[in-house]
Design a protein around this motif. Structure first.
Motif, short mmCIF file in Angstrom:
data_model
loop_
_atom_site.label_atom_id
_atom_site.label_comp_id
_atom_site.label_asym_id
_atom_site.label_seq_id
_atom_site.Cartn_x
_atom_site.Cartn_y
_atom_site.Cartn_z
N HIS A 1 44.20 140.58 50.29
CA HIS A 1 43.17 141.62 50.26
C HIS A 1 42.86 141.96 48.80
CE1 HIS A 1 44.44 142.32 54.48
NE2 HIS A 1 43.17 142.62 54.62
N SER A 2 41.58 142.24 48.53
CA SER A 2 41.14 142.58 47.18
C SER A 2 40.47 143.95 47.19
CB SER A 2 40.13 141.53 46.67
OG SER A 2 40.76 140.28 46.49
N TYR A 3 40.84 144.78 46.19
CA TYR A 3 40.36 146.15 46.12
C TYR A 3 39.74 146.44 44.76
CZ TYR A 3 43.13 146.78 50.35
OH TYR A 3 43.63 146.67 51.62
N PHE A 4 38.77 147.34 44.76
CA PHE A 4 38.17 147.85 43.52
C PHE A 4 38.35 149.35 43.52
CE2 PHE A 4 35.22 149.58 40.60
CZ PHE A 4 34.87 148.60 39.69
N VAL A 5 38.83 149.90 42.40
CA VAL A 5 39.07 151.34 42.30
C VAL A 5 38.58 151.83 40.93
CG1 VAL A 5 40.78 153.19 42.31
CG2 VAL A 5 41.08 151.21 43.83
N GLY A 6 37.73 152.84 40.92
CA GLY A 6 37.25 153.38 39.66
C GLY A 6 36.62 154.75 39.84
N CYS A 7 36.50 155.48 38.73
CA CYS A 7 35.84 156.78 38.73
C CYS A 7 34.86 156.83 37.57
CB CYS A 7 36.87 157.91 38.60
SG CYS A 7 36.20 159.55 39.04
N SER A 8 33.84 157.69 37.68
CA SER A 8 32.79 157.83 36.67
C SER A 8 31.99 156.53 36.59
CB SER A 8 33.40 158.22 35.33
OG SER A 8 32.40 158.55 34.39
N ASN A 9 31.91 155.90 35.41
CA ASN A 9 31.25 154.60 35.34
C ASN A 9 31.97 153.59 36.22
OD1 ASN A 9 29.33 152.64 34.31
ND2 ASN A 9 31.03 151.80 33.14
N ALA B 1 29.84 146.88 45.74
CA ALA B 1 29.68 146.84 47.19
C ALA B 1 28.36 146.21 47.58
CB ALA B 1 29.79 148.24 47.77
N SER B 2 27.37 146.32 46.70
CA SER B 2 26.05 145.77 46.97
C SER B 2 25.90 144.34 46.43
CB SER B 2 24.98 146.67 46.34
OG SER B 2 23.68 146.20 46.60
N ARG B 3 26.28 144.13 45.18
CA ARG B 3 26.08 142.82 44.55
C ARG B 3 27.19 141.81 44.84
NH1 ARG B 3 22.13 142.31 40.67
NH2 ARG B 3 21.15 144.24 39.92
N PHE B 4 28.41 142.30 45.01
CA PHE B 4 29.56 141.39 45.13
C PHE B 4 30.37 141.69 46.38
CE2 PHE B 4 29.06 142.33 40.45
CZ PHE B 4 28.35 141.17 40.16
N ALA B 5 29.67 141.90 47.49
CA ALA B 5 30.35 142.27 48.74
C ALA B 5 31.39 141.23 49.15
CB ALA B 5 29.32 142.45 49.85
N HIS B 6 31.17 139.97 48.81
CA HIS B 6 32.08 138.91 49.22
C HIS B 6 33.40 138.92 48.46
CE1 HIS B 6 29.99 137.44 45.68
NE2 HIS B 6 30.88 136.47 45.54
N LEU B 7 33.49 139.71 47.41
CA LEU B 7 34.69 139.68 46.56
C LEU B 7 35.70 140.77 46.88
CD1 LEU B 7 33.11 138.94 43.05
CD2 LEU B 7 34.15 137.32 44.65
N TYR B 8 35.31 141.79 47.67
CA TYR B 8 36.20 142.94 47.87
C TYR B 8 36.32 143.31 49.34
CZ TYR B 8 35.14 143.36 42.92
OH TYR B 8 34.96 143.09 41.58
N ASP B 9 37.55 143.66 49.72
CA ASP B 9 37.81 144.17 51.08
C ASP B 9 37.72 145.69 51.12
OD1 ASP B 9 38.73 141.57 52.42
OD2 ASP B 9 40.05 141.68 50.67
N GLY B 10 37.98 146.33 50.00
CA GLY B 10 37.95 147.79 49.96
C GLY B 10 37.57 148.29 48.58
N ILE B 11 36.84 149.39 48.54
CA ILE B 11 36.37 149.97 47.28
C ILE B 11 36.56 151.49 47.32
CG2 ILE B 11 34.30 150.48 45.89
CD1 ILE B 11 33.27 147.69 46.64
N ILE B 12 37.09 152.04 46.23
CA ILE B 12 37.11 153.49 46.02
C ILE B 12 36.21 153.78 44.83
CG2 ILE B 12 38.48 155.50 45.39
CD1 ILE B 12 40.90 154.18 46.68
N ALA B 13 35.17 154.57 45.06
CA ALA B 13 34.22 154.93 44.02
C ALA B 13 34.26 156.44 43.82
CB ALA B 13 32.81 154.48 44.40
N GLY B 14 34.84 156.88 42.70
CA GLY B 14 34.97 158.30 42.42
C GLY B 14 33.88 158.81 41.51
N ASN B 15 33.35 160.00 41.79
CA ASN B 15 32.32 160.65 40.96
C ASN B 15 31.34 159.61 40.40
OD1 ASN B 15 34.66 162.51 41.13
ND2 ASN B 15 33.38 163.81 39.85
#
Length: 581
Positions: free
Chosen positions: A201-209, A218-232
């Motif tokens: 499983h591959s995850y992306f996690v970030g806040c601000s930028n 999530a829009s451009r690289f949907a095939h690369l991630y199973d889960g994303i946390i996007a803060g602020n």
């Protein structure tokens, strides 16, 4: 990437070739082609440019790091992609990155989002969302990657150095989205070659930028991630850049004038005490709308409908004193919280909520002034006047508007910004800058996450209600538009707003939470987060009134049950706004 060697891909290809064999017409069948040998597993010392053989990739370092108090034993890989010299500004560029591969790997990949204008490779430790975390994704066994966004900040002795890359069109695109996609693919290749197994499983996690990067991914690289946390998330960052100019122009209207220079002292437009009056007025009108007066405005929708700055802000009847705001100050605040508009009244960015966190230093340092003495008060030292003052002209305007970062250059630019003639620049292109800022910085279609959804991926977005950089109203508008486009959006994307929280942390808020576990449980176990329990940070101004609260998926909010211990989350339920008593 044009070339990507993977073990599983090589095996699948050889099986396909073997399955397509036919007869030559003789009695003896043709021999089955011998499948190519899989690429060898690479130890840390064997990770080199030549061994990976990926287009544009240079490995500059691969070293085994022993276990330390803050990190487990791991292989640290550093490198860059697509090094080049710009034909536009004559500077050197490359997409820098690092990947850390722990010896005790949990089988997962974690992309660590960036911040600000990037420009440096932050150690790929895997910072976790929320305050007070004592561990990292790397310590939990994740393989972690980070990037500098495709450029290095320039130390020119001024605040503008971090935005000079905006003169190069490809550096803009790399910062906006390309660096994340490119580095993710390299990191996933490294993982497969090093461990002889792809991440499960591959995850992306970030806040601000980093939160913006997550929403774009999530829009451009949907095939690369199973889960994303996007803060602020500043997913409309160029529009937020216009807000920075707008804010400074509103503040300048009520700022005292320096007698020697005739320039406004913007940091004195509102004191901490002034903004405390605003926070207290919001609490007085809205705190109890969730069933309990506890220092948190949880029912944001009701507060938006209830609070009227003309009626509820304390207006001075005579001379200005510490107990009230002047009529001019109230008008300036109405401008700031109403969001930027052009002369036709068209909204250029979202409005902002009146919330308790606006009286905190975490709000002030972004909007008005840093909490230390300013040697030249007529040059604002707030973050929106320094970082925002340079990123708007260099990165978000087409063509770029070179501005001196020295002296009054940045604030002069912001104070002279024209919301009729300049603001359309974030949508412009020309024959050199073929992608506008609103193209390379934002999700291509924010309301269409169908590829992400169809892959079975999940996304958690969180946003502080007192964020002074990116408006929570903008994120709420995005989520409601997503729901309007797809009635089942909550099956794969959920938004949690955080009462009182400033930018990614701080404020009178419950800012300690574990969203990574919530995301992993959703992705890997199918357990959707109906609430996330959050604790008040140790330094929170909430004091002893609040220990914990549930964070609720929008549009729900935490309502007090009327009988339980008012300090703890178990006495609150997530309810829809129309169920409030």
């Amino acid at each position: 990437m044009n070339k990507r060697y993977t073990i599983t891909g090589a095996v699948a290809l050889s099986a396909l070739i073997a399955g397509c064999g036919g007869s030559s017409g003789s009695d003896s069948p043709e021999p089955t082609p011998t499948p190519p040998a899989p690429a060898p597993q690479l130890s840390c010392a064997e990770i080199t440019t030549e061994a990976l053989d990926l287009e544009g990739l240079v490995i500059t370092k691969a070293s085994q790091n022993g276990a330390e108090e803050s990190s487990p034993a791991h292989c640290l890989v550093e490198g860059n992609l697509h090094a080049r010299k710009s034909e536009v500004d004559n500077q050197q560029y490359a997409i820098g990155f690092e990947v850390r591969l722990p010896e005790d790997w949990n089988g997962r990949f974690f992309f660590q989002g960036g911040g600000g204008t990037d420009g440096a490779i932050n150690p790929a430790m895997g910072s976790l969302p929320g305050e007070g975390n004592t561990t990292t994704a790397l310590a939990l066994g994740y393989a972690v990657a980070s990037t500098d966004g495709g450029h290095k900040s320039v130390d020119d002795g001024t605040p503008a150095g971090g935005s000079l890359f905006g003169l190069d069109p490809q550096a803009r695109v790399d910062y906006g989205y390309n660096a994340v996609g490119e580095v993710t693919q390299v990191a996933q290749n490294l993982i497969e070659r090093h461990y002889d197994s792809a991440a499960h499983h591959s995850y992306f996690v970030g806040c601000s930028n980093g939160g913006r990067q997550g929403m774009v991914a999530a829009s451009r690289f949907a095939h690369l991630y199973d889960g994303i946390i996007a803060g602020n998330p500043g997913f409309n960052l160029p529009q937020a850049g216009i807000q920075h100019a707008w804010d400074n122009q509103q503040f300048a209207k009520v700022a005292p004038i320096d007698a020697d220079s005739g320039l406004p002292i913007i940091q004195d437009a509102f004191t901490m005490q002034d903004m405390g009056l605003v926070a207290n007025a919001a609490l007085q009108q809205c705190d109890a709308l969730d069933g309990l007066a506890d220092g948190l405005i949880s029912n944001l929708a009701a507060c938006d409908a209830t609070f009227d700055p003309d009626q509820h802000l304390p207006r001075c009847e005579g001379a200005k004193d510490a107990s009230c705001l002047s009529a001019e100050q109230i008008d300036a605040l109405k401008g700031v919280f109403g969001g930027p508009k052009n002369s036709q009244g068209e909204q250029l960015y979202a409005s902002w909520p009146w919330d308790a966190g606006v009286g905190e230093m975490g709000w002030r340092l972004w909007k008005l002034a840093m909490p230390f003495p300013n040697p030249t008060p007529t040059i604002p030292n707030s973050i929106i006047a320094t970082m925002g003052g340079s990123s708007l002209p260099y990165v978000f305007m087409t063509p770029p508007s070179p501005v001196s970062g020295a002296g009054h250059g940045l604030i002069d630019y912001l104070l002279s910004y024209n919301f009729d003639s300049d603001a359309p620049g974030i949508y412009r292109t020309n024959n050199v800058y073929t992608e506008s800022a609103m193209s390379f910085m934002t999700p291509p279609n924010p309301s269409d996450l169908s590829a992400f959804r169809d892959r079975g991926s999940k996304m958690i977005v969180y946003h502080g209600n007192s964020d002074p950089v990116f408006s929570v109203h903008d994120t709420i508008n995005w989520y409601e538009n997503l729901g309007a486009a797809d009635a089942k959006a909550a099956d794969y994307a959920r938004l949690f707003t955080i009462p009182g929280q400033n930018h990614c942390s701080g404020g009178p808020s419950t800012s300690q939470f574990d969203m990574l576990t919530a995301l992993v449980d959703w992705v890997e176990e199918g357990k959707a987060p109906d609430q996330i329990i959050a604790q008040a940070s140790a330094g929170s101004s909430l004091g002893d009134n609040v220990q914990s609260r549930p964070l609720c998926p929008h549009p729900q909010y935490a309502q007090y049950d009327g009988k339980g211990d008012p300090k703890v989350a178990s006495s609150f339920a997530c309810v829809a706004p129309n169920t409030a008593g």
